[in-house]
Write an enzyme that holds these catalytic residues in place. Sequence first.
Site, PDB file in Angstrom:
ATOM      1  N   ASP A 289      -6.169 -33.895  24.392  1.00 19.17           N
ATOM      2  CA  ASP A 289      -5.428 -32.658  24.205  1.00 19.17           C
ATOM      3  C   ASP A 289      -6.464 -31.536  24.141  1.00 19.17           C
ATOM      4  OD1 ASP A 289      -3.241 -30.905  23.511  1.00 19.17           O
ATOM      5  OD2 ASP A 289      -3.919 -31.042  21.432  1.00 19.17           O
TER       6      ASP A 289
ATOM      7  N   ASP B  86      -5.988 -27.636  22.559  1.00 18.48           N
ATOM      8  CA  ASP B  86      -5.968 -26.837  21.332  1.00 18.48           C
ATOM      9  C   ASP B  86      -5.908 -27.757  20.111  1.00 18.48           C
ATOM     10  OD1 ASP B  86      -4.842 -23.744  22.252  1.00 18.48           O
ATOM     11  OD2 ASP B  86      -4.614 -25.406  23.633  1.00 18.48           O
TER      12      ASP B  86
ATOM     13  N   ASP C 226      -3.967 -33.974  18.460  1.00 18.39           N
ATOM     14  CA  ASP C 226      -3.756 -33.626  17.049  1.00 18.39           C
ATOM     15  C   ASP C 226      -2.295 -33.380  16.707  1.00 18.39           C
ATOM     16  OD1 ASP C 226      -3.715 -31.154  18.546  1.00 18.39           O
ATOM     17  OD2 ASP C 226      -3.955 -30.072  16.653  1.00 18.39           O
TER      18      ASP C 226
END
Length: 224
Positions: A8, A10, A168
């Site tokens: 991922d 960000d 996250d």
Amino acid sequence: MLKAVLFDLDGTLLDTAGDMGAAANHVITGLGLNALSDEVLACTTSDGSYALLRAGIPPALIEQHGLEQLRDRMLGFYRLNLCHHTQPYAGVPELLSWLNDNDIPWGVVTNKPKSLTEPLLADLPLFSRCGITVSADTLPRKKPHPAPLLHAAAHLGVAADHCVYVGDHRRDMEAGLAAGMRTLAAGWGYISAGEDPRQWQSHGVMESVAALTHWLKTVFPDRC
């Protein structure tokens, strides 16, 4: 056996909360409201632009101004200020260099729109050897649908079950598991309030980039 690593963006590779937050606060304070705090940004950024706006603007004002219009205003500001505060998390440059030096394919699968992802990564030399970037609008479906991850694996020429996906957010784990990949939660990222990464049914939670790097070196032992 693992052969590739997907990330991922960000909250996993890049700390973008400063610039995303500045864009959200540009809209929020423009309505005469208080800016979002760093604490709110830290647990909301991974939920995206809509969540940031909803965190700072009462529903009545959102209805009055229109959520899409507010989001367009936010993203317009963000597009002009993509990389003022954004930086890789500690250890990320070293991790990506290790992957590059050992010829381990890697890529990015994000729910950030392509119009924001591509210019942002172009500003950061550490992404010059990224093997594939899949954005929110690259395909008809985005995470938590597995299609973006399967697309990335196919582009890298690696079977999905030979990939590990690091993210996250719960949706990252859902997408990775649905794609048949190994999944690791980035415990250093923008974990939403009330969320516990240990409950995401991932294959593990990494508390730091250093811990992730160590783990990868144990599964790619001949590359150390």
